[in-house]
Design a protein around this motif. Structure first.
Motif, PDB file in Angstrom:
ATOM      1  N   UNK A   5      -2.889   9.074  -4.780  1.00  0.00           N
ATOM      2  CA  UNK A   5      -3.027   9.330  -3.311  1.00  0.00           C
ATOM      3  C   UNK A   5      -2.983   7.894  -2.644  1.00  0.00           C
ATOM      4  N   UNK A   6      -3.408   6.974  -3.314  1.00  0.00           N
ATOM      5  CA  UNK A   6      -3.473   5.554  -2.634  1.00  0.00           C
ATOM      6  C   UNK A   6      -3.483   4.535  -4.048  1.00  0.00           C
TER       7      UNK A   6
ATOM      8  N   UNK B  30      -4.673   4.570  10.744  1.00  0.00           N
ATOM      9  CA  UNK B  30      -3.358   5.187  10.628  1.00  0.00           C
ATOM     10  C   UNK B  30      -3.399   5.507   9.012  1.00  0.00           C
ATOM     11  N   UNK B  31      -3.899   4.403   8.275  1.00  0.00           N
ATOM     12  CA  UNK B  31      -3.807   4.734   6.847  1.00  0.00           C
ATOM     13  C   UNK B  31      -4.793   5.739   6.357  1.00  0.00           C
ATOM     14  N   UNK B  32      -5.915   5.808   7.114  1.00  0.00           N
ATOM     15  CA  UNK B  32      -6.843   6.878   6.663  1.00  0.00           C
ATOM     16  C   UNK B  32      -6.365   8.253   7.019  1.00  0.00           C
ATOM     17  N   UNK B  33      -5.822   8.303   8.004  1.00  0.00           N
ATOM     18  CA  UNK B  33      -5.129   9.582   8.605  1.00  0.00           C
ATOM     19  C   UNK B  33      -4.242  10.159   7.616  1.00  0.00           C
ATOM     20  N   UNK B  34      -3.350   9.118   7.060  1.00  0.00           N
ATOM     21  CA  UNK B  34      -2.348   9.574   6.267  1.00  0.00           C
ATOM     22  C   UNK B  34      -2.750  10.188   4.834  1.00  0.00           C
ATOM     23  N   UNK B  35      -3.912   9.454   4.470  1.00  0.00           N
ATOM     24  CA  UNK B  35      -4.523  10.030   3.209  1.00  0.00           C
ATOM     25  C   UNK B  35      -5.149  11.216   3.420  1.00  0.00           C
ATOM     26  N   UNK B  36      -6.038  11.216   4.278  1.00  0.00           N
ATOM     27  CA  UNK B  36      -6.674  12.749   4.795  1.00  0.00           C
ATOM     28  C   UNK B  36      -5.566  13.682   4.887  1.00  0.00           C
ATOM     29  N   UNK B  37      -4.679  13.382   5.441  1.00  0.00           N
ATOM     30  CA  UNK B  37      -3.567  14.602   5.812  1.00  0.00           C
ATOM     31  C   UNK B  37      -2.763  15.070   4.503  1.00  0.00           C
TER      32      UNK B  37
ATOM     33  N   UNK C 137      -5.239  17.625   3.498  1.00  0.00           N
ATOM     34  CA  UNK C 137      -5.331  18.753   4.106  1.00  0.00           C
ATOM     35  C   UNK C 137      -4.075  19.679   3.924  1.00  0.00           C
ATOM     36  N   UNK C 138      -3.255  19.090   3.986  1.00  0.00           N
ATOM     37  CA  UNK C 138      -1.732  19.737   3.527  1.00  0.00           C
ATOM     38  C   UNK C 138      -1.884  20.601   2.384  1.00  0.00           C
ATOM     39  N   UNK C 139      -2.365  19.638   1.272  1.00  0.00           N
ATOM     40  CA  UNK C 139      -2.338  20.339  -0.124  1.00  0.00           C
ATOM     41  C   UNK C 139      -1.233  20.461  -1.110  1.00  0.00           C
ATOM     42  N   UNK C 140      -0.280  19.613  -0.611  1.00  0.00           N
ATOM     43  CA  UNK C 140       0.807  19.805  -1.432  1.00  0.00           C
ATOM     44  C   UNK C 140       0.777  18.778  -2.483  1.00  0.00           C
ATOM     45  N   UNK C 141      -0.248  19.004  -3.407  1.00  0.00           N
ATOM     46  CA  UNK C 141      -0.223  18.463  -4.770  1.00  0.00           C
ATOM     47  C   UNK C 141      -0.943  19.237  -5.729  1.00  0.00           C
TER      48      UNK C 141
ATOM     49  N   UNK D 266       0.794  -1.040  -0.117  1.00  0.00           N
ATOM     50  CA  UNK D 266       0.087  -0.005   0.273  1.00  0.00           C
ATOM     51  C   UNK D 266       1.007   1.287  -0.043  1.00  0.00           C
ATOM     52  N   UNK D 267       0.825   1.919  -1.003  1.00  0.00           N
ATOM     53  CA  UNK D 267       1.426   3.204  -1.214  1.00  0.00           C
ATOM     54  C   UNK D 267       0.779   4.327  -0.812  1.00  0.00           C
ATOM     55  N   UNK D 268       1.061   5.364  -0.052  1.00  0.00           N
ATOM     56  CA  UNK D 268       0.073   6.533   0.223  1.00  0.00           C
ATOM     57  C   UNK D 268       0.943   7.643  -0.015  1.00  0.00           C
ATOM     58  N   UNK D 269       0.483   8.711  -1.122  1.00  0.00           N
ATOM     59  CA  UNK D 269       0.936   9.990  -1.603  1.00  0.00           C
ATOM     60  C   UNK D 269       2.365   9.491  -2.131  1.00  0.00           C
ATOM     61  N   UNK D 270       2.568   8.191  -2.734  1.00  0.00           N
ATOM     62  CA  UNK D 270       4.010   7.868  -3.353  1.00  0.00           C
ATOM     63  C   UNK D 270       4.875   7.450  -2.432  1.00  0.00           C
ATOM     64  N   UNK D 271       4.703   7.262  -1.167  1.00  0.00           N
ATOM     65  CA  UNK D 271       5.516   6.573  -0.379  1.00  0.00           C
ATOM     66  C   UNK D 271       5.026   5.203   0.097  1.00  0.00           C
ATOM     67  N   UNK D 272       5.608   4.175   0.209  1.00  0.00           N
ATOM     68  CA  UNK D 272       5.314   2.817   0.714  1.00  0.00           C
ATOM     69  C   UNK D 272       4.974   3.201   2.133  1.00  0.00           C
TER      70      UNK D 272
END
Length: 291
Positions: free
Chosen positions: A195-196, A237-244, A247-251, A136-142
């Protein structure tokens, strides 16, 4: 893996007989209805152990719809195991997989037969199933990987190769031959700009090429759905990373020119001759946004 046969429905006239003729003899293989998803329409054959006159094999199959798995032992010298496999594959040629989406419904029915992918550990238990890592890769990071081998579920490993959630007493460490850095790199490379994304990777060897020294790392599939069952804390934890990330908006958003606007705006089902229509007239409302 080495391919023994690939046929579309249009290339097979006398179904059962023609399919039987392309099934290999005295070797391990996997036969699959290529237009079905997951493990539906899959038959795994482990063949053949024992002496010349006392050989035996094992066969595992999964039929329509479901969850029913059947393990059978057969005698390759007397039993018509190829005939039974051919009959099942021929049945799949007459059906479409209606469990997923429009794209899958439009796949041309077919059959693929290839060597079985196995684990290269020299075990005395025969040819064991290859290792499978659902990454599972979230925002490009394993983030995490669900580690399985055949029907055995070993748990979840993080980016550093540490077990973070155990589901089996069988194996709490990764096998020595696994290049974890390579798995992480493969997963992240294929999940760029998402994102995921779940990236499934098999580690093993082809049953027809066991003498080759190298272990192979093979991309099995990519999937936007999680499908794995997570422990509640891991899930949160996975859901938090995706939502974060949102929210940060760096995309940045990239326009999708591959899917016709009329499809994702109105949810219309595309006609079966969609590609032909658009090639002839790209001004057709169905084709705008792609051509």
């Amino acid at each position: 893996p080495k391919s023994f046969a690939l046929r579309y429905k249009t290339e097979i006239k006398v179904r059962r007989r023609a399919v039987k003729n392309i099934i290999p003899i005295d070797t391990s293989f996997v036969a699959k209805a290529s237009h079905f998803s997951e493990s539906q329409g899959v038959t795994i054959v482990e063949c053949c152990e024992g002496s010349r006159h006392q050989k035996f094999g094992r066969m595992l199959s999964r039929r329509f719809g479901g969850h029913g798995k059947v393990m059978a032992t057969f005698d390759p010298l007397t039993g018509d195991y190829r005939g039974s496999i051919a009959q099942e594959l021929a049945e799949y040629l007459e059906h479409a997989d209606r469990t997923k989406n429009d794209a899958q419904l439009r796949l041309t029915p077919g059959i693929v037969i290839e060597e079985r992918f196995v684990i290269p550990d020299g075990s005395s238990e025969g040819l064991l199933a290859a290792l499978e890592f659902k990454c599972f890769v979230i925002w490009g990071r394993f983030w995490i990987s669900h580690y399985r081998r055949g029907g055995h579920d070993h748990g979840y490993w993080d980016r550093e190769g540490r077990m973070v959630y155990k589901k089996s007493e069988r194996e709490t460490f990764l096998p020595d031959f696994v290049d974890w850095t390579r798995i992480v790199r493969m997963a992240e490379e294929r999940a760029k700009h998402m994102d995921l994304l779940r990236v499934d990777i098999y580690v093993g060897k082809g049953s027809a090429s066991l003498q080759r020294p190298e272990t192979r790392y093979v991309l099995s599939e990519v999937e936007s759905e999680q499908t794995s069952t997570f422990d509640e804390l891991l899930h949160d934890e996975g859901a938090r990373l995706i939502i974060a990330g949102y929210k940060i908006g760096n995309y940045r958003l990239v326009e999708n020119n591959e899917i016709p606007r009329v499809y994702f705006e109105n949810g219309l089902r595309l006609p079966s001759n969609y590609t032909e229509v658009c090639q002839q007239n790209s001004d057709n409302e169905l084709c705008k946004g792609r051509y």
